[in-house]
Structures are given as structure tokens and as C-alpha cells.
Scaffold this motif. Structure first.
Motif, PDB file in Angstrom:
ATOM      1  N   ILE A 168       0.839  -1.205   0.000  1.00  0.00           N
ATOM      2  CA  ILE A 168       0.000   0.000   0.000  1.00  0.00           C
ATOM      3  C   ILE A 168       0.873   1.254   0.000  1.00  0.00           C
ATOM      4  CG2 ILE A 168      -1.583   1.351   1.440  1.00  0.00           C
ATOM      5  CD1 ILE A 168      -2.884  -1.317   2.253  1.00  0.00           C
ATOM      6  N   LEU A 169       1.912   1.263   0.840  1.00  0.00           N
ATOM      7  CA  LEU A 169       2.797   2.430   0.905  1.00  0.00           C
ATOM      8  C   LEU A 169       3.510   2.647  -0.426  1.00  0.00           C
ATOM      9  CD1 LEU A 169       4.319   1.961   4.484  1.00  0.00           C
ATOM     10  CD2 LEU A 169       2.551   3.578   3.763  1.00  0.00           C
ATOM     11  N   THR A 170       3.854   1.545  -1.104  1.00  0.00           N
ATOM     12  CA  THR A 170       4.494   1.665  -2.413  1.00  0.00           C
ATOM     13  C   THR A 170       3.542   2.292  -3.424  1.00  0.00           C
ATOM     14  OG1 THR A 170       5.883  -0.273  -1.978  1.00  0.00           O
ATOM     15  CG2 THR A 170       5.608   0.396  -4.276  1.00  0.00           C
ATOM     16  N   LYS A 171       2.284   1.839  -3.427  1.00  0.00           N
ATOM     17  CA  LYS A 171       1.284   2.404  -4.332  1.00  0.00           C
ATOM     18  C   LYS A 171       1.041   3.874  -4.028  1.00  0.00           C
ATOM     19  CE  LYS A 171       0.342  -1.264  -6.738  1.00  0.00           C
ATOM     20  NZ  LYS A 171       0.703  -1.326  -8.176  1.00  0.00           N
ATOM     21  N   LEU A 172       1.013   4.223  -2.753  1.00  0.00           N
ATOM     22  CA  LEU A 172       0.820   5.624  -2.371  1.00  0.00           C
ATOM     23  C   LEU A 172       1.953   6.501  -2.915  1.00  0.00           C
ATOM     24  CD1 LEU A 172      -0.404   5.288   1.332  1.00  0.00           C
ATOM     25  CD2 LEU A 172      -1.746   6.077  -0.618  1.00  0.00           C
ATOM     26  N   ALA A 173       3.180   5.986  -2.810  1.00  0.00           N
ATOM     27  CA  ALA A 173       4.332   6.747  -3.326  1.00  0.00           C
ATOM     28  C   ALA A 173       4.231   6.929  -4.832  1.00  0.00           C
ATOM     29  CB  ALA A 173       5.631   6.030  -2.946  1.00  0.00           C
ATOM     30  N   GLN A 174       3.771   5.902  -5.536  1.00  0.00           N
ATOM     31  CA  GLN A 174       3.636   6.003  -6.987  1.00  0.00           C
ATOM     32  C   GLN A 174       2.593   7.047  -7.377  1.00  0.00           C
ATOM     33  OE1 GLN A 174       2.762   2.100  -8.470  1.00  0.00           O
ATOM     34  NE2 GLN A 174       4.719   1.233  -7.824  1.00  0.00           N
ATOM     35  N   ILE A 175       1.457   7.014  -6.679  1.00  0.00           N
ATOM     36  CA  ILE A 175       0.393   7.967  -6.994  1.00  0.00           C
ATOM     37  C   ILE A 175       0.816   9.382  -6.616  1.00  0.00           C
ATOM     38  CG2 ILE A 175      -1.990   8.645  -6.472  1.00  0.00           C
ATOM     39  CD1 ILE A 175      -2.617   5.693  -6.039  1.00  0.00           C
ATOM     40  N   ASP A 176       1.507   9.533  -5.477  1.00  0.00           N
ATOM     41  CA  ASP A 176       1.974  10.861  -5.061  1.00  0.00           C
ATOM     42  C   ASP A 176       2.922  11.456  -6.080  1.00  0.00           C
ATOM     43  OD1 ASP A 176       0.498  10.958  -2.775  1.00  0.00           O
ATOM     44  OD2 ASP A 176       2.084  10.253  -1.450  1.00  0.00           O
ATOM     45  N   GLU A 177       3.758  10.613  -6.664  1.00  0.00           N
ATOM     46  CA  GLU A 177       4.721  11.107  -7.643  1.00  0.00           C
ATOM     47  C   GLU A 177       4.016  11.647  -8.886  1.00  0.00           C
ATOM     48  OE1 GLU A 177       8.681   9.564 -10.115  1.00  0.00           O
ATOM     49  OE2 GLU A 177       7.590   8.223  -8.762  1.00  0.00           O
ATOM     50  N   ALA A 178       2.932  10.961  -9.267  1.00  0.00           N
ATOM     51  CA  ALA A 178       2.208  11.386 -10.463  1.00  0.00           C
ATOM     52  C   ALA A 178       1.166  12.456 -10.169  1.00  0.00           C
ATOM     53  CB  ALA A 178       1.532  10.171 -11.109  1.00  0.00           C
ATOM     54  N   ASP A 179       0.525  12.367  -8.994  1.00  0.00           N
ATOM     55  CA  ASP A 179      -0.567  13.298  -8.666  1.00  0.00           C
ATOM     56  C   ASP A 179      -0.540  13.591  -7.172  1.00  0.00           C
ATOM     57  OD1 ASP A 179      -2.799  14.815  -8.507  1.00  0.00           O
ATOM     58  OD2 ASP A 179      -4.229  13.219  -8.982  1.00  0.00           O
ATOM     59  N   GLN A 183      -7.049  10.027   1.996  1.00  0.00           N
ATOM     60  CA  GLN A 183      -8.016   9.205   2.721  1.00  0.00           C
ATOM     61  C   GLN A 183      -7.369   7.910   3.220  1.00  0.00           C
ATOM     62  OE1 GLN A 183     -11.273   8.570   0.024  1.00  0.00           O
ATOM     63  NE2 GLN A 183     -11.897  10.720  -0.007  1.00  0.00           N
ATOM     64  N   VAL A 184      -6.568   7.280   2.366  1.00  0.00           N
ATOM     65  CA  VAL A 184      -5.931   6.027   2.740  1.00  0.00           C
ATOM     66  C   VAL A 184      -4.962   6.239   3.895  1.00  0.00           C
ATOM     67  CG1 VAL A 184      -4.342   4.220   1.959  1.00  0.00           C
ATOM     68  CG2 VAL A 184      -6.212   4.957   0.485  1.00  0.00           C
ATOM     69  N   ARG A 185      -4.205   7.325   3.867  1.00  0.00           N
ATOM     70  CA  ARG A 185      -3.256   7.581   4.954  1.00  0.00           C
ATOM     71  C   ARG A 185      -3.977   7.812   6.284  1.00  0.00           C
ATOM     72  NH1 ARG A 185       0.073   9.705   0.744  1.00  0.00           N
ATOM     73  NH2 ARG A 185       2.141   8.722   0.867  1.00  0.00           N
ATOM     74  N   ARG A 186      -5.146   8.413   6.230  1.00  0.00           N
ATOM     75  CA  ARG A 186      -5.916   8.584   7.473  1.00  0.00           C
ATOM     76  C   ARG A 186      -6.370   7.224   8.002  1.00  0.00           C
ATOM     77  NH1 ARG A 186      -7.960  13.336   4.848  1.00  0.00           N
ATOM     78  NH2 ARG A 186      -9.720  12.162   3.996  1.00  0.00           N
ATOM     79  N   VAL A 187      -6.765   6.345   7.113  1.00  0.00           N
ATOM     80  CA  VAL A 187      -7.205   5.011   7.533  1.00  0.00           C
ATOM     81  C   VAL A 187      -6.039   4.199   8.092  1.00  0.00           C
ATOM     82  CG1 VAL A 187      -8.207   2.834   6.739  1.00  0.00           C
ATOM     83  CG2 VAL A 187      -9.111   4.987   5.885  1.00  0.00           C
ATOM     84  N   LEU A 188      -4.849   4.381   7.540  1.00  0.00           N
ATOM     85  CA  LEU A 188      -3.677   3.610   7.973  1.00  0.00           C
ATOM     86  C   LEU A 188      -3.233   3.953   9.391  1.00  0.00           C
ATOM     87  CD1 LEU A 188      -1.425   3.557   4.775  1.00  0.00           C
ATOM     88  CD2 LEU A 188      -2.776   1.690   5.731  1.00  0.00           C
ATOM     89  N   ARG A 189      -3.768   5.007   9.964  1.00  0.00           N
ATOM     90  CA  ARG A 189      -3.421   5.338  11.347  1.00  0.00           C
ATOM     91  C   ARG A 189      -4.014   4.337  12.333  1.00  0.00           C
ATOM     92  NH1 ARG A 189      -5.049  11.739  10.779  1.00  0.00           N
ATOM     93  NH2 ARG A 189      -3.451  12.301   9.231  1.00  0.00           N
ATOM     94  N   ARG A 190      -5.027   3.600  11.903  1.00  0.00           N
ATOM     95  CA  ARG A 190      -5.664   2.612  12.767  1.00  0.00           C
ATOM     96  C   ARG A 190      -5.055   1.225  12.525  1.00  0.00           C
ATOM     97  NH1 ARG A 190     -10.129   1.171  11.340  1.00  0.00           N
ATOM     98  NH2 ARG A 190     -10.559   2.223   9.360  1.00  0.00           N
ATOM     99  N   LYS A 191      -5.285   0.331  13.473  1.00  0.00           N
ATOM    100  CA  LYS A 191      -4.908  -1.058  13.273  1.00  0.00           C
ATOM    101  C   LYS A 191      -5.974  -1.710  12.405  1.00  0.00           C
ATOM    102  CE  LYS A 191      -2.238  -1.858  17.490  1.00  0.00           C
ATOM    103  NZ  LYS A 191      -2.116  -2.695  18.720  1.00  0.00           N
ATOM    104  N   LEU A 192      -5.554  -2.286  11.310  1.00  0.00           N
ATOM    105  CA  LEU A 192      -6.495  -2.839  10.341  1.00  0.00           C
ATOM    106  C   LEU A 192      -6.353  -4.355  10.244  1.00  0.00           C
ATOM    107  CD1 LEU A 192      -5.985  -0.240   7.462  1.00  0.00           C
ATOM    108  CD2 LEU A 192      -7.666  -0.170   9.302  1.00  0.00           C
ATOM    109  N   SER A 193      -7.420  -4.986   9.821  1.00  0.00           N
ATOM    110  CA  SER A 193      -7.386  -6.430   9.583  1.00  0.00           C
ATOM    111  C   SER A 193      -6.795  -6.701   8.203  1.00  0.00           C
ATOM    112  CB  SER A 193      -8.797  -7.007   9.668  1.00  0.00           C
ATOM    113  OG  SER A 193      -9.607  -6.480   8.624  1.00  0.00           O
TER     114      SER A 193
END
Length: 351
Positions: free
Chosen positions: A156-167, A175-185
Motif C-alpha cells: 500500500i505504501l508503495t502504491k501511495l508513493a507512486q500515486i503521489d509522484e504522479a498526482d 483518505q488512505v493515509r488517514r485510515v492507515l493510522r488505525r490497526k487494520l485487519s
């Protein structure tokens, strides 16, 4: 007075050890498994410390019953009070990990007969060892799930970096980074990864931007050396000034795109319509083209389509490159006129 069922063990003739015993390493492996899965049974760290202290009283080959007094166990735990120890023992009994074998005077000891039989009065950990397979399997499943979560999070972090680089302004990444602050299943991580992969596919984003097409520094410096006025630069980026985008040069130099046209491209409307037709065929999503048209102007976005197709032998990912020069960090350096001039010279030299 009623007593609980006693454990009667048979000893070998002339030997002081039970006929069956559990190796010490197995006992501690079971303990570690229960420690790692304690949250599933509602156990707290204090319970685990008490069990560890009780296990330390067991000796290899001497059975699975703890004969130490409550005072001795409390001291070995680290000085807890006896009421706390009793609560911990009650909890283990309730969960089926321990049994009390009480003597008439509540003392803990073992007695043996002349025939080699023995009766143990104390705290039996046989139920815990009997569930070794269950605990070890559960601990392994939890460890596998933990590793899967770590693996998915890295993806997920890799995909976020790719999208950030382009947009960098993409709303989904925030939104995803806010969700990642919680413990997820594991399932929640998979859902997030699926959303990001869909976003990357829509944007046709690739992290390995083509190296053969060098726009950022060299072309940017060339543009700056032309000393264009702010008004000219604004007109070029917005696409409102068609004089800065030579239609005849575009259609003649970019013959690859022109060859796919069903009719002659007579004006910018024809060019833009043809570019919108070519974009999906090149792996560029319609929404990406629309965003680019709104940001830099439809004429300039159309020129990008024509130029990319003309340079197809040097660009590995059309979608990623289009996003980079129209919506990404290379947008400020993208100059269609200059590129067309270079392509024209390159074509003349080849001819």
C-alpha cells in the motif's frame, strides 16, 4: 469434604520418573504460543508472568504439577499479592489450562506407593500441555496474519508513493493515509490495496518513468533561455492562443497520429476530437485526458497525445508519460512547440 479428581501416575520399576513426560523445550514452546495468543483468551501480561513463574518450578522428567506454595510463586512472579495470584489461577482454571488437585490440608506434594504409583496434590498444567497442538496452530496462524498485514501495508505504501509522484493532490491517497493510522485487519488492508491498484490502473501510472526522453532539466533550461514573457507562457499553458500551437507543423511532424485519422485534420477541433479517440487506445484514461485538458488546455493536451505517439519507440508507458507532462511534475517543462521543432529536425536528419 469433596476433592477434585486426582492424577495417579505409574512409575517404572526402580525409577523415580513417570512413564510419560513432556520435554522442557515443548513446555516452553507451548508457553510462548499462549503468550502470543493471549489476547484471544482475554489474558493480560500479569497472567502470562504468573504462568511463566509456575512453569519455572517444573523439573524435566518430574511431571506437570506445580508443588510450590502460593508464597513461593508470588515471590518468583515478582512480589504480587496472594489475592492476585489466586485470581490468575482461577482464570487459568476457567479457561481449561490448569486444574487444582487439592490435598486434605491444602498442601502441595506427591506421594508414592511401593508399586510405583503416585498421587500429585498441586496445580496441574496437564490441560495446558494437552492443548499444545491447538495453541501452536493458533499462534502460527496469528503470526502468518501479522506477516500478511505487514506485507500488504508495504504494498500500500508503495502504491501511495507512486500515486503521489504522479498526482500529489490525489484525494484517495489522503483518505488512505488517514485510515492507515488505525490497526487494520488483513481484509481491510486488501480492500485498500485494491482501491489503490484500481486508481493506478485508471491513471496508467508507472514508477519507472522513461529515461530516454529527457524533458525536466534540459528542455526547461532551453525554454527559460528563450525568455518568454509571462503572457506568452500563460497562453501556451492554457491553450487559448492557437498561434503558439502550430496546427500544420503538428499534423505534418506527427504523421503517426495523423495516419490514424479517418478524415483530414483541418482545424483544432478536428485535432482535439482525434486526440480523444487516440487516448484510450494508448492506455490513457478518458478522465485523465479531461483533467489534463482542464489544467493545461485541450490544445496542449491534444499535442501531447500526438507527440507521445510519434515518440512511441522511446516511451515505455504512454499513460504514465502523459500524466507526467500534463498533470505531474514535468508539466511546467512541457513545451509542444519546442518538441515539434526537435522532432522535425530529427526527422529531416533521418531522411
Amino acid at each position: 469434604m469433596a476433592f477434585t479428581k486426582l492424577s495417579v501416575q505409574t512409575f517404572g520399576v526402580g525409577k523415580g520418573t513417570p512413564a510419560t513426560s513432556t520435554p522442557e523445550t515443548d513446555i516452553w514452546a507451548v508457553f510462548r504460543a499462549l503468550r502470543d495468543t493471549r489476547s484471544l483468551f482475554g489474558l493480560r501480561p500479569g497472567h502470562v508472568q504468573t504462568l511463566q513463574a509456575m512453569l519455572s518450578f517444573l523439573k524435566p522428567g518430574h511431571g506437570d504439577t506445580v508443588f510450590a506454595s502460593n508464597d513461593e510463586i508470588c515471590r518468583r512472579v515478582g512480589g504480587i499479592d496472594e489475592r492476585t495470584l489466586r485470581r490468575h489461577i482461577d482464570r487459568f482454571v476457567e479457561l481449561g489450562f490448569m486444574k487444582r488437585h487439592d490435598s486434605p490440608n491444602r498442601k502441595r506434594y506427591r506421594v508414592k506407593s511401593s508399586e510405583g504409583q503416585s498421587i500429585s496434590y498441586g496445580l496441574s498444567l496437564a490441560p495446558l500441555l494437552a492443548r499444545a497442538g491447538e495453541l501452536l496452530a493458533t499462534a502460527q496462524a496469528m503470526e502468518n496474519a501479522r506477516r500478511d498485514r505487514v506485507f500488504l501495508r508495504k504494498q500500500i505504501l508503495t502504491k501511495l508513493a507512486q500515486i503521489d509522484e504522479a498526482d500529489p493532490e490525489n484525494e484517495l491517497t489522503h483518505q488512505v493515509r488517514r485510515v492507515l493510522r488505525r490497526k487494520l485487519s488483513t481484509a481491510e488492508y486488501r480492500t485498500l490495496l485494491g482501491e489503490l491498484e484500481a486508481q493506478c490502473k485508471q491513471m496508467s501510472t508507472a514508477v519507472d518513468a522513461p529515461e530516454t526522453m529527457k524533458l525536466p532539466a534540459n528542455d526547461g533550461q532551453t525554454v527559460r533561455h528563450h525568455s518568454k514573457s509571462k503572457k506568452e507562457q500563460k497562453d501556451l499553458e492554457s491553450g487559448t492562443n492557437s498561434e503558439t500551437l502550430p496546427l500544420q507543423t503538428l499534423t505534418s511532424v506527427c504523421d503517426q497520429a495523423t495516419s490514424f485519422a479517418a478524415n483530414t485534420l483541418r482545424n483544432w477541433h478536428d485535432v482535439e476530437s482525434h486526440a480523444r479517440t487516440l487516448a484510450p487506445m494508448m492506455g490513457i484514461h478518458e478522465s485523465t485526458f479531461e483533467k489534463a485538458a482542464r489544467k493545461i488546455g485541450s490544445q496542449k493536451a491534444s499535442c501531447a497525445i500526438f507527440i507521445i505517439l510519434q515518440m512511441s519507440n522511446r516511451i515505455r508507458d504512454f499513460g504514465a508519460y502523459f500524466h507526467s507532462i500534463t498533470l505531474g511534475r514535468r508539466e511546467t517543462d512541457f513545451n509542444p512547440s519546442l518538441l515539434l521543432e526537435r522532432l522535425s529536425r530529427s526527422g529531416a536528419a533521418t531522411a
